[in-house]
Structure formats: C-alpha cells, structure tokens
Design an enzyme around this catalytic site. Structure first.
Site, PDB file in Angstrom:
ATOM      1  N   THR A 126       0.876  -1.178   0.000  1.00 44.65           N
ATOM      2  CA  THR A 126       0.000   0.000   0.000  1.00 44.65           C
ATOM      3  C   THR A 126       0.903   1.213   0.000  1.00 44.65           C
ATOM      4  OG1 THR A 126      -1.443   1.454   1.295  1.00 44.65           O
ATOM      5  CG2 THR A 126      -0.282  -0.203   2.547  1.00 44.65           C
ATOM      6  N   ASP A 128       0.236   3.796   1.369  1.00 51.49           N
ATOM      7  CA  ASP A 128       0.085   4.458   2.674  1.00 51.49           C
ATOM      8  C   ASP A 128       1.097   3.969   3.712  1.00 51.49           C
ATOM      9  OD1 ASP A 128      -2.028   5.651   1.450  1.00 51.49           O
ATOM     10  OD2 ASP A 128      -3.568   4.938   2.830  1.00 51.49           O
ATOM     11  N   ARG A 163       3.747  32.735  -3.476  1.00 50.57           N
ATOM     12  CA  ARG A 163       2.472  32.115  -3.131  1.00 50.57           C
ATOM     13  C   ARG A 163       2.643  31.038  -2.068  1.00 50.57           C
ATOM     14  NH1 ARG A 163       0.399  31.146  -9.282  1.00 50.57           N
ATOM     15  NH2 ARG A 163      -0.930  32.992  -9.440  1.00 50.57           N
ATOM     16  N   GLU A 223      -4.287  13.387   3.083  1.00 49.11           N
ATOM     17  CA  GLU A 223      -5.744  13.432   2.867  1.00 49.11           C
ATOM     18  C   GLU A 223      -6.541  13.158   4.140  1.00 49.11           C
ATOM     19  OE1 GLU A 223      -6.763  10.251   0.156  1.00 49.11           O
ATOM     20  OE2 GLU A 223      -5.813   8.751   1.429  1.00 49.11           O
ATOM     21  N   GLN A 275       0.016   9.162  -7.494  1.00 50.27           N
ATOM     22  CA  GLN A 275       0.940   8.497  -6.553  1.00 50.27           C
ATOM     23  C   GLN A 275       0.883   6.979  -6.648  1.00 50.27           C
ATOM     24  OE1 GLN A 275       0.443  10.900  -2.531  1.00 50.27           O
ATOM     25  NE2 GLN A 275      -1.322  11.134  -3.868  1.00 50.27           N
ATOM     26  N   ARG A 276      -0.204   6.464  -7.199  1.00 46.12           N
ATOM     27  CA  ARG A 276      -0.364   5.004  -7.243  1.00 46.12           C
ATOM     28  C   ARG A 276       0.052   4.417  -8.582  1.00 46.12           C
ATOM     29  NH1 ARG A 276      -5.723   3.991  -4.309  1.00 46.12           N
ATOM     30  NH2 ARG A 276      -6.190   2.733  -6.134  1.00 46.12           N
TER      31      ARG A 276
HETATM   32  O1  F6P Z   1      -4.709   2.269  -1.109  1.00 44.69           O
HETATM   33  C1  F6P Z   1      -4.735   3.290  -0.171  1.00 44.69           C
HETATM   34  C2  F6P Z   1      -5.289   4.521  -0.810  1.00 44.69           C
HETATM   35  O2  F6P Z   1      -4.389   4.941  -1.802  1.00 44.69           O
HETATM   36  C3  F6P Z   1      -5.630   5.618   0.189  1.00 44.69           C
HETATM   37  O3  F6P Z   1      -4.581   6.417   0.554  1.00 44.69           O
HETATM   38  C4  F6P Z   1      -6.731   6.351  -0.534  1.00 44.69           C
HETATM   39  O4  F6P Z   1      -7.542   7.042   0.397  1.00 44.69           O
HETATM   40  C5  F6P Z   1      -7.471   5.250  -1.185  1.00 44.69           C
HETATM   41  O5  F6P Z   1      -6.528   4.241  -1.452  1.00 44.69           O
HETATM   42  C6  F6P Z   1      -8.190   5.643  -2.453  1.00 44.69           C
HETATM   43  O6  F6P Z   1      -8.908   4.554  -2.908  1.00 44.69           O
HETATM   44  P1  F6P Z   1      -9.655   4.472  -4.301  1.00 44.69           P
HETATM   45  O7  F6P Z   1      -8.617   4.118  -5.327  1.00 44.69           O
HETATM   46  O8  F6P Z   1     -10.648   3.402  -4.111  1.00 44.69           O
HETATM   47  O9  F6P Z   1     -10.229   5.826  -4.580  1.00 44.69           O
END
Ligand code: F6P
Length: 343
Positions: A126, A128, A163, A223, A275-276
């Site tokens: 993850t 996170d 800014r 977040e 980020q993913r």
């Molecule tokens: O996998 C964890 C995460 O990236 C969190 O940080 C984020 O809140 C969530 O997934 C977002 O999930 P989804 O892709 O379902 O919007």
C-alpha cells in the site's frame, strides 16, 4: 506431487505489484510449482477466474506499474457464501493455498480466511505504508518519490509568485507519504492524520516566514489530516460502495483558510492517484522481488498463516495476525524531526 499456489492482488493498486507477481512466478518455477493467478483480487477466487502464470506471462512486468492480475476491494465476508466459495475454488483448482498481496483490508480478510481453514500467506502493499509489523510496504517508496517531485516543482513556482502552495497527498490513517515527501521536499508545514492541526498556528508560521523575507511556502497535507476539534469546519467525506470515506479535499480547506488568515495567495494541488500509478522505483522493485520470493518459499515449506515483513535489508516471516492490528502510524520522533523545519 506438483505444488499448486494461487496468487491474487487486492485493494488499491500501487507501483511494484507486477514485480512481486513476477518474483512469485519465477521462484515457483524454480521448484516446478504451479502458480494460478486470480483476476481482480478476492473476486477472482470467489468466481474461480484464474489462469496459469508462467515466466513467459511475466515478461516485461518488472518495471510496469499497476497489477497485471487486476484488483478489487471485494471482501469475501461481504459476499453470499463467501468462505465456502473460496474453499470450493481451492478444492476444484487443487490449490495448496493462496499468496495474497494486499493492504490493510485485504490482509485483514486474509487473516480471517486463514482462520476459516483456507491456507494463506500475506504480502503487504500500500502506498500508505500503514500495515503493522513491517518496516515498509510495496508501493510506498515510489509514491514518496512522486510526491517529493511534486513538492519540488511546487517550490519553484511558489517562489516565483510569492504564493502558498498546498500539496495534498494520500494517507488515510497515517501520514507516512506526507512526512517523507514533506521532509525530502523541504515543506514549511506538514499536516498528518496522527496530529490534529491548528490552522491558525500554520498561518502564523507562514506570516513569520514572510517577515524574514521568505514570502512563499509549501504546505504538505495528508488526505486524512484533520483540524483540532472546534477550530475549523471540514465537510464530511462521502462514502464509497464499501462504506469507506472517499477522502480528498482537505487541501482545499487548508488553502482557503491560509489565504483568508494571511492575505497571501494560495493554490492547491491534490496529487491523488498519480501516486499510485507508473513505474516502480528501484527500492520498490527490490522489495517486491524479495517479498515475492520469500512468500513462495514459505508456501513450499507449508508456512501458512504468515506474512512477509520487511526488516531492511532483508525480509522475514511473521504471523499474519501481526499485520492486522490497526494502522501503523508515523512515530512522534519522526514527526518531531520534520517539525524542526516548521519553526
Ligand atoms: O490504497 C490506499 C489509498 O491509496 C488511500 O490512501 C486512498 O484514500 C485510497 O486508497 C483511495 O482509494 P480508491 O482508489 O478506491 O479511490
């Protein structure tokens, strides 16, 4: 008798999953074991949707983002007859057990599934980085690189325009990405879920900076960060189909408040799923490879009910229950190092 292992990736995706899949398949082939890859996390196991994974199938995967198996947030315990269907799948496909690559939610389900008689080995991933019992999870290091790059870029434009640039990063229960990217990117304030923030104090700090000739700032917000109760109002987040709050937007609240309280111009960037996605960095490729290899070795040795934890530079096996005790949060000592730069 040929050993047969099922493999799935569940929950939110991240960079490095494909490297882990590749490692599982390559290590299994070394011992002539068969790997069946399930589509879309637990969904594929429930529906018996699987294919045999071979070295040829994994070619070109190491550096590719996402997961070639697909993923979902399907939870077998929310599905009619869930565990029985999992057991059926293992019987029908003659599997010894499952390697489950997932975050907090997927590994929690894996723990229950194992207790209900389906042999499981976990691999933590993850962005996170909030899975307990492991130093690191797959995907975190790449997400930090992406967020740090964003902070660097916001720095130069903040400076040009005098800014305040607010950068919102992911981090639902834990502020690992915000803390690491904020430290690495020289943020002037870092707001994380673990420490309720006082927006008035942040505004004072930005004004103080301006008084010393630095009339621009970068603020990194996770977040999941929330204000000290009774200070400012934050709208409730809507929930997704799994009942989880759909986070994202706290950066706008913070940007609005800081502009109003300082008179400085503020802009907000919500980094989101950038980020993913994309290529895993070297650290994630190495971690994912180590974890994938170790997971197969555990499966071949029959060490079910465990998960592969990172203890740099190695990985080791721990009881699966250790991965499910609630989010692993940023230690106060680490956050205090970041705070040195807020003053
Ligand atoms: O996998 C964890 C995460 O990236 C969190 O940080 C984020 O809140 C969530 O997934 C977002 O999930 P989804 O892709 O379902 O919007």
């Amino acid at each position: 008798m040929t050993r047969r292992i099922g493999l799935l990736t569940g929950g939110g995706d991240c960079s490095g999953l494909n490297a882990a899949i590749r490692a599982v398949v390559r290590r299994a082939e070394q011992d002539a074991a068969t790997v069946l890859g399930f589509r879309d996390g637990w969904r594929g196991v429930l529906d018996q949707e699987a294919e045999e994974l071979t070295t040829a199938w994994t070619r070109g995967l190491l550096h590719r983002g996402g997961t070639a198996l697909g993923t979902s947030r399907t939870d077998p315990y929310r599905e009619e007859g869930g565990v029985d269907r999992l057991r059926d799948t293992l019987d029908v496909l003659r599997l010894d057990g499952l390697i489950v690559i997932g975050g907090e939610g997927t590994l929690a389900a894996a723990g229950r599934v194992h207790a209900d008689g389906v042999p499981v080995i976990g691999v933590p991933k993850t962005i996170d980085n909030d899975v307990p019992g492991t130093d690191l999870t797959i995907g975190f290091a790449t997400a930090v690189d992406v967020a740090t790059d964003a902070a660097d870029r916001l720095h130069t434009t903040a400076e040009s325009h005098d800014r305040v640039q607010v950068l919102e990063v992911m981090g639902r229960h834990a502020g690992w990405i915000a803390t690491y990217a904020g430290l690495a990117g020289g943020a002037d304030s870092i707001l994380i879920p673990e420490v309720p923030f006082d927006v008035a104090a942040v505004a004072r700090h930005l004004k103080y900076r301006a008084g010393t000739g630095r009339d621009f700032s970068v603020v990194v917000v996770a977040e999941g960060a929330r204000p000290v109760p009774g200070t400012i109002e934050v709208p409730e987040s809507p929930t997704d189909e799994f009942g989880r709050p759909r986070l994202g937007g706290i950066g706008h609240v913070v940007g609005h408040e800081l502009a109003a309280r300082t008179g400085f111009e503020a802009r907000v960037t919500v980094l989101g799923h950038v980020q993913r996605g994309g290529r895993p960095n070297a650290a994630d490729r190495v971690l994912a490879t180590q974890m994938g290899v170790r997971a197969v070795e555990a499966a071949l040795a029959g060490e079910w009910g465990t998960f592969v934890a990172s203890r740099r530079p190695l990985v080791h096996l721990r009881p699966l229950a250790d991965a499910t005790g609630g989010p692993d949060t940023v230690p106060p000592e680490l956050y205090r190092a970041a705070e040195v730069f807020f003053g």
